[in-house]
Design an enzyme around this catalytic site. Sequence first.
Site, PDB file in Angstrom:
ATOM      1  N   HIS A  91      -5.755  -0.220   4.331  1.00  0.00           N
ATOM      2  CA  HIS A  91      -5.941  -1.707   4.446  1.00  0.00           C
ATOM      3  C   HIS A  91      -7.487  -1.753   5.267  1.00  0.00           C
ATOM      4  CE1 HIS A  91      -2.092  -1.956   2.896  1.00  0.00           C
ATOM      5  NE2 HIS A  91      -1.779  -1.579   4.011  1.00  0.00           N
TER       6      HIS A  91
ATOM      7  N   GLU B 119       3.891   6.337   6.940  1.00  0.00           N
ATOM      8  CA  GLU B 119       4.309   4.892   7.160  1.00  0.00           C
ATOM      9  C   GLU B 119       4.691   5.167   8.534  1.00  0.00           C
ATOM     10  OE1 GLU B 119       3.700   2.094   5.566  1.00  0.00           O
ATOM     11  OE2 GLU B 119       3.489   2.500   3.606  1.00  0.00           O
TER      12      GLU B 119
ATOM     13  N   HIS C 134      -0.470   4.304   7.625  1.00  0.00           N
ATOM     14  CA  HIS C 134      -0.111   2.946   7.249  1.00  0.00           C
ATOM     15  C   HIS C 134       1.158   2.563   8.238  1.00  0.00           C
ATOM     16  CE1 HIS C 134      -1.835   2.139   3.384  1.00  0.00           C
ATOM     17  NE2 HIS C 134      -2.182   3.417   3.403  1.00  0.00           N
TER      18      HIS C 134
ATOM     19  N   GLU D 287      -1.323  -4.663  10.264  1.00  0.00           N
ATOM     20  CA  GLU D 287      -1.189  -3.172  10.125  1.00  0.00           C
ATOM     21  C   GLU D 287      -2.556  -2.429  10.027  1.00  0.00           C
ATOM     22  OE1 GLU D 287       0.387  -2.538   6.077  1.00  0.00           O
ATOM     23  OE2 GLU D 287       0.072  -0.421   6.434  1.00  0.00           O
TER      24      GLU D 287
HETATM   25 ZN    ZN Z   1      -0.112  -0.082   4.134  1.00  0.00          ZN
END
Ligand code: ZN
Length: 330
Positions: free
Chosen positions: A120, A294, A212, A157
Site C-alpha cells: 500500500h 501478513e 503487509h 497499514e
Molecule cells: Zn495489505
Amino acid sequence: MRKDDSAPPPESGSSVNPDRPWFTRRSTLVVGVAALAPAALAGWVLTQVLAGSGSEGQQPRPLPASHAAGSPGQRDAKSGSTPSGSPTAAASTPAAAPVPAPAPAKGPLAGKTVVVDPGHNTGNFKHTDEIDQQVDIGTGHKECDTTGTTTNSGYMEAEFTYDVSQRLRAALEAQGAKVVLTHQQDRPWGPCITERARIGNEANADAVVSVHADGVSAGSRGFHVILPAKVKGGAADTSKIVEPSRELGERIAGNFARTTGSAPANYLGSGTGLVVRDDLGGLNLSTRPKVFIECGNMRDAKDAAQLTSPEWRQKAAQGIADGIVGFLGG
Ligand code: ZN
C-alpha cells in the site's frame, strides 16, 4: 513478545537460531579450510544438512491452494510493485572496469538482490480513483492498489509496512544484499500491483517479499505468509516460482515466529502460518521467488499492540531477514 499469549508458537523458543550458527561457523571454516580441507568440508556439509533440516522448528506445512482464496482477512493483501520510471540501481555499474559484478558488500547475501515491497501507500486513501483503476493480472483484473487497513486507533497499514521494510532493508544490507524497495513513500499513491511485480522481475531479484498486516475481526491473531499458487494466464505464469517461493515462505515463517514469538494465524492456514493464493497480482505476475507476509491483525487489540511497537517491528524485520538469509545464504 506476547507474554500473555495463551498459545505460544509450538517450540518456537526451543530451536536455536536456525540460520545464524552455520553461517558463522562457515566463515570460520573457510578460514581454516586450507589447512584441514577434508575434515572441515565434511563438517561443513554436515552442519548444512543439520541446519537445513532442523531449521524450521515450526516449519509449517504447505497448504492446498484451495485454502487460499476467500479466507477471511485477505481482502487487503494485494501487492504490486513498481515505481514506474525509477529503474532502480539494478544496472548501475559505472562504465569503467570490465569487472562484471562490483559486489562491494560482504556477508552471506553478497551478490544477491532482494526486492522489498512495502504494501500500500499512505496516500492511497486520498487517491481512491487512481488506485481503483483496473489492472491486468494475467488471470483477470484487479484494482491497481488498495488502501490497506488501519488499527482501531488509526495507525495505517501503509505506515507499518514502510517502517518494517526500512528495517528489513537495513538488516539485509548488513548481510551484504543489494536491496530495492518498490516505493519509499515518495509518491502520492501506489504503485499499482503490476508495477510492484515488475520491479522485482526487472531487478532479477533473488527473493521478493511484500510486507503487509491484515485487517480482520478482533480475536483473529497471528501472522501468515502467502505463497503463489500455480497459475497461468496472460502475463501470469508462476510455474517456475511456486517451489522456490514455498521454500522462501517456509523459511520466513519459521524465523518470524522465532524472532517475534508470534504464533501462526489462528484464523486461516490451519495453524501452519502458510496460505496459498491465486488472486494476488503481485504474486501472479512475479517471475522471481516471492511471498507476502501478513505480520498480524491490525484490528485485534493484542496484535495491534505489537504492530505499533517499534521494538516488535524490529524483531519482525529481523525474522523476515533471517528467513531470506536462510533461503539465499545456503
Ligand atoms: Zn495489505
